[in-house]
Design a protein around this motif. Structure first.
Motif, PDB file in Angstrom:
ATOM      1  N   PHE A 159       0.860  -1.178   0.000  1.00 37.28           N
ATOM      2  CA  PHE A 159       0.000   0.000   0.000  1.00 37.28           C
ATOM      3  C   PHE A 159       0.900   1.234   0.000  1.00 37.28           C
ATOM      4  N   ALA A 160       0.718   2.108  -0.978  1.00 37.15           N
ATOM      5  CA  ALA A 160       1.556   3.299  -1.082  1.00 37.15           C
ATOM      6  C   ALA A 160       0.686   4.542  -1.195  1.00 37.15           C
ATOM      7  N   VAL A 161       1.187   5.628  -0.651  1.00 34.79           N
ATOM      8  CA  VAL A 161       0.515   6.927  -0.761  1.00 34.79           C
ATOM      9  C   VAL A 161       1.533   7.948  -1.256  1.00 34.79           C
ATOM     10  N   GLY A 162       1.108   8.737  -2.230  1.00 30.92           N
ATOM     11  CA  GLY A 162       1.936   9.798  -2.758  1.00 30.92           C
ATOM     12  C   GLY A 162       1.166  11.098  -2.772  1.00 30.92           C
ATOM     13  N   ALA A 163       1.810  12.148  -3.273  1.00 30.77           N
ATOM     14  CA  ALA A 163       1.153  13.452  -3.312  1.00 30.77           C
ATOM     15  C   ALA A 163       1.671  14.269  -4.483  1.00 30.77           C
ATOM     16  N   ALA A 164       0.822  15.145  -4.945  1.00 32.20           N
ATOM     17  CA  ALA A 164       1.185  16.124  -5.977  1.00 32.20           C
ATOM     18  C   ALA A 164       0.522  17.440  -5.618  1.00 32.20           C
ATOM     19  N   GLU A 165       1.165  18.535  -5.987  1.00 32.44           N
ATOM     20  CA  GLU A 165       0.533  19.833  -5.769  1.00 32.44           C
ATOM     21  C   GLU A 165      -0.704  19.953  -6.667  1.00 32.44           C
ATOM     22  N   ARG A 166      -1.708  20.562  -6.138  1.00 30.18           N
ATOM     23  CA  ARG A 166      -2.964  20.725  -6.879  1.00 30.18           C
ATOM     24  C   ARG A 166      -2.685  21.346  -8.258  1.00 30.18           C
ATOM     25  N   GLY A 167      -3.285  20.773  -9.280  1.00 29.76           N
ATOM     26  CA  GLY A 167      -3.125  21.288 -10.637  1.00 29.76           C
ATOM     27  C   GLY A 167      -2.004  20.655 -11.433  1.00 29.76           C
ATOM     28  N   THR A 168      -1.259  19.718 -10.817  1.00 24.03           N
ATOM     29  CA  THR A 168      -0.125  19.123 -11.528  1.00 24.03           C
ATOM     30  C   THR A 168      -0.333  17.647 -11.865  1.00 24.03           C
ATOM     31  N   LEU A 169      -1.496  17.110 -11.548  1.00 26.10           N
ATOM     32  CA  LEU A 169      -1.722  15.681 -11.759  1.00 26.10           C
ATOM     33  C   LEU A 169      -1.758  15.326 -13.249  1.00 26.10           C
ATOM     34  N   LEU A 170      -1.388  14.090 -13.550  1.00 24.68           N
ATOM     35  CA  LEU A 170      -1.483  13.525 -14.889  1.00 24.68           C
ATOM     36  C   LEU A 170      -2.634  12.520 -14.934  1.00 24.68           C
ATOM     37  N   PRO A 171      -3.194  12.255 -16.153  1.00 21.31           N
ATOM     38  CA  PRO A 171      -2.860  12.868 -17.432  1.00 21.31           C
ATOM     39  C   PRO A 171      -3.390  14.297 -17.530  1.00 21.31           C
ATOM     40  N   ARG A 172      -2.671  15.091 -18.343  1.00 20.06           N
ATOM     41  CA  ARG A 172      -3.077  16.472 -18.552  1.00 20.06           C
ATOM     42  C   ARG A 172      -4.065  16.557 -19.706  1.00 20.06           C
ATOM     43  N   GLU A 173      -4.800  17.634 -19.721  1.00 17.25           N
ATOM     44  CA  GLU A 173      -5.711  17.867 -20.841  1.00 17.25           C
ATOM     45  C   GLU A 173      -4.905  18.193 -22.096  1.00 17.25           C
ATOM     46  N   GLY A 174      -5.510  17.942 -23.239  1.00 13.26           N
ATOM     47  CA  GLY A 174      -4.881  18.350 -24.486  1.00 13.26           C
ATOM     48  C   GLY A 174      -4.114  17.270 -25.211  1.00 13.26           C
ATOM     49  N   ILE A 175      -4.238  16.005 -24.798  1.00 11.08           N
ATOM     50  CA  ILE A 175      -3.624  14.926 -25.574  1.00 11.08           C
ATOM     51  C   ILE A 175      -4.310  14.902 -26.935  1.00 11.08           C
ATOM     52  N   ALA A 176      -3.505  14.989 -28.005  1.00 12.16           N
ATOM     53  CA  ALA A 176      -4.075  15.176 -29.335  1.00 12.16           C
ATOM     54  C   ALA A 176      -3.279  14.405 -30.372  1.00 12.16           C
ATOM     55  N   PRO A 177      -3.924  14.104 -31.518  1.00 13.54           N
ATOM     56  CA  PRO A 177      -3.202  13.434 -32.603  1.00 13.54           C
ATOM     57  C   PRO A 177      -1.908  14.167 -32.939  1.00 13.54           C
ATOM     58  N   GLY A 178      -0.845  13.396 -33.132  1.00 13.10           N
ATOM     59  CA  GLY A 178       0.463  13.958 -33.425  1.00 13.10           C
ATOM     60  C   GLY A 178       1.391  13.951 -32.227  1.00 13.10           C
TER      61      GLY A 178
END
Length: 353
Positions: A159-178
Motif C-alpha cells: 500500500f503506497a501513498v503519494g502526493a502532488a501539488e494541486r493542478g499538476t496531476l497527470l494525465p493532462r488535458e490536451g492529448i491530441a493526434p500527433g
C-alpha cells in the motif's frame, strides 16, 4: 495441578517469532527515512508530515497491489530478498503515472508459518524498493495464519501513498493526434503473467535451478525473479525538467491493449510501432516454448516496455533529452492518432529472439 489448556503457540502462531522479526527489520526500515517520516515502526499507526515533505496544497494519491504468483517462484527457490522490490514497484509505479511523488509505503505479509529469516529477507527487499522510490516504509502487518496458508507459503500486499501539488496531476488535458509516444525499457517480465510463465516452465520440464535458456550464467529461478523496475526517480526528474509530458502509463497486467487506453481522452487513439520494441530474450523464450501468439504476448506481458510516456509533439525531443539525463533510455514507440475502431493499434511485429 497441571494446566493442560491449549496455547496460541500450540495452535501454530509464534508471537515470540513475530517480535524477533520486528527487532531484526527495524534497521532496514530506518534506512528508508525521508523528509516527512522518521520510518520507525512499533506503534499502532505510521505518521507522515506533508508540510515537512515540502507540500503546500497537496492532493493525495493512493495505490495498492501485490506480486501475484511470482511469489511461488520465490518460495520454491528459497530466494526471498528481491520479491519485496517487486511489491514496492507495483504500487509506486502506479502513483508516479499520476504525476505524484510516492511518500510512504506499508506492507502486509501473510504466511502459514513465520520464519524470521525469510520475513527479514522479504522486508530487506521492500526496504530496497522504498529506497529506490524515495519513499518511507512506515508500517506493515505480519500475519501468521496456519490452516489458511500451507506450510511456509506466503503472500504479500503493498500500500503506497503519494502526493502532488494541486493542478499538476497527470494525465493532462490536451492529448491530441500527433503527440509522441515514448517507451521506457523494462527489466524483464516484471510482476505480471506469472501464472502463464509457471505453466510454460512446467511444460518445458525445467527446474528452477536449471540454467536459464535465455540468460547465460543464471539459473532459471534467479532470472525470472529479476525485480520490477522502479521508474519513480527518473520520471520525477523529467517532470521537473520539462513541461512536455502529458501522460504516463504503467504497462502491467493487460499489456499495451488494456493499459494505454486508461490515459486517453475520448476521440483519440494510440498507434504503437512494434518494430521499435526490443524485447529481452526472456519473452522470445516464453513465446517459443509456450507457443504464445503475438497478440497474447502483447496483452499478457510488457514485452520489454515497462512505462509509456505521452509527450507533446513540440516537446518530444526535450522530453527524450530529460529522460536520458535522468538515466533512462527512451525509444520512439509511436504516436497519438484519431480514435478508430480500437483505441490501440499496432504496426510492425515484435522481434522476439
Amino acid at each position: 495441578m497441571t494446566d493442560k489448556g491449549l496455547t496460541y503457540a500450540q495452535a501454530g502462531v509464534d508471537i515470540d517469532a513475530g517480535n524477533a522479526m520486528v527487532e531484526t527489520i527495524k534497521p532496514l526500515v530506518r534506512a528508508t527515512r525521508r523528509p516527512g517520516a522518521d520510518a520507525e515502526i512499533g506503534g499502532f499507526g505510521g505518521l507522515f508530515d506533508l508540510r515537512a515533505a515540502g507540500f503546500k496544497d497537496a492532493i493525495l494519491v493512493a495505490a495498492n497491489d501485490g506480486v501475484g504468483t511470482k511469489v511461488k517462484i520465490a518460495i520454491e527457490t528459497g530466494r526471498h530478498d528481491t520479491i519485496g522490490i517487486d511489491l514496492v514497484a507495483m504500487c509506486v509505479n502506479d502513483i508516479i503515472v499520476q504525476g505524484a511523488e510516492p511518500l510512504f509505503f506499508l506492507d502486509y505479509y501473510a504466511t502459514g508459518k513465520l520464519v524470521p529469516g525469510v520475513g527479514a529477507d522479504i522486508v530487506r527487499g521492500i526496504s530496497e524498493g522504498c529506497r529506490q522510490a524515495g519513499c518511507a516504509l512506515i508500517g506493515g502487518e505480519t500475519a501468521e495464519m496456519p490452516g489458511l496458508y500451507g506450510g511456509q507459503d506466503y503472500d504479500l500486499a503493498g500500500f503506497a501513498v503519494g502526493a502532488a501539488e494541486r493542478g499538476t496531476l497527470l494525465p493532462r488535458e490536451g492529448i491530441a493526434p500527433g503527440d509522441a509516444v515514448l517507451g521506457l525499457p523494462s527489466s524483464g517480465v516484471h510482476s505480471n503473467g506469472f501464472s502463464l510463465v509457471r505453466r510454460i516452465v512446467a511444460k518445458a520440464g525445467l527446474g528452477w535451478d536449471a540454467p536459464a535458456p535465455f540468460a547465460p550464467g543464471r539459473s532459471l529461478g534467479e532470472a525470472l525473479l529479476e525485480p520490477t523496475r522502479i521508474y519513480v526517480k527518473p520520471l520525477l526528474a523529467a517532470l521537473q525538467a520539462t513541461d512536455g509530458i502529458k501522460a504516463l502509463a504503467h504497462i502491467t497486467g493487460g499489456g499495451f491493449p488494456d493499459n494505454l487506453p486508461r490515459v486517453l481522452p475520448e476521440g483519440v487513439g494510440i498507434e504503437i510501432d512494434l518494430d521499435a520494441v526490443s524485447p529481452p530474450p526472456v519473452f522470445g523464450w516464453l513465446a517459443r516454448e509456450g507457443g504464445v501468439a503475438e497478440a497474447e504476448m502483447l496483452r499478457t506481458f510488457n514485452c520489454g516496455i515497462g512505462m509509456v510516456v505521452v509527450a507533446a509533439a513540440d516537446r518530444a525531443e526535450a522530453t527524450e533529452e530529460a529522460l536520458r539525463a535522468a538515466g533512462e533510455a527512451p525509444v520512439r514507440l509511436g504516436r497519438i492518432t484519431a480514435r478508430g475502431a480500437e483505441p490501440v493499434t499496432f504496426t510492425g511485429s515484435l522481434a522476439l529472439r
